[in-house]
Design a protein around this motif. Structure first.
Motif: not given
Length: 146
Positions: A88-102
């Motif tokens: 779950g944490l890995e999934e959240v980190v992945s989504r946050m990295k996408e948000a960071l790129e945006k």
């Protein structure tokens, strides 16, 4: 109404508003960096726990902190929960990295739109990499020891 710079009603109307908007965007980006780093450290801690308890006897007692309460369980009961939390944490980190790129893209577009240039005295690269962001907070003493 004559003081508006654009027709959509969301256009910044003066230099100060543009500067404040830009500063807010940069702050949001820095908060994302900080949170990603924090969550990556938690993933690392979960990996250490999994590595430590996986080879042990599944019936062995272990303790787990749940909502501030230390609970006694067996490794067989705890290991799947630790794996789920890590995933779950890995999934959240992945989504946050996408948000960071945006957010980075949004900032770049904002910089181009309003011709914003950042002045740096030492000529360093513009963006901080994730490696640099995760290295913050490390204190190293001077060579030669004092």
């Amino acid at each position: 109404m004559a003081s508006r710079a654009g027709g959509d009603g969301k256009e910044p109307i003066n230099e100060q508003v543009v500067a404040n908007t830009y500063a807010n965007m940069r702050t949001e980006m820095n908060q994302l960096y900080t949170k990603i780093t924090e969550l990556e450290m938690e993933v690392s801690e979960h990996s250490l726990v999994v590595g430590a308890i996986e080879p042990l006897d599944p019936t062995r007692r272990c303790y787990r902190m749940i909502g501030g309460v230390l609970v006694e369980r067996t490794i067989k009961e705890v290991l799947p929960a630790v794996h789920r939390n890590k995933e779950g944490l890995e999934e959240v980190v992945s989504r946050m990295k996408e948000a960071l790129e945006k957010k980075k893209q949004e900032i770049t577009e904002f910089e181009l739109k309003y011709k914003i240039r950042i002045r740096k005295g030492d000529g360093n690269a513009k963006d901080v990499t994730m490696k640099e962001a995760s290295a913050q907070g490390v204190l190293v003493g001077p060579a030669g020891g004092q």
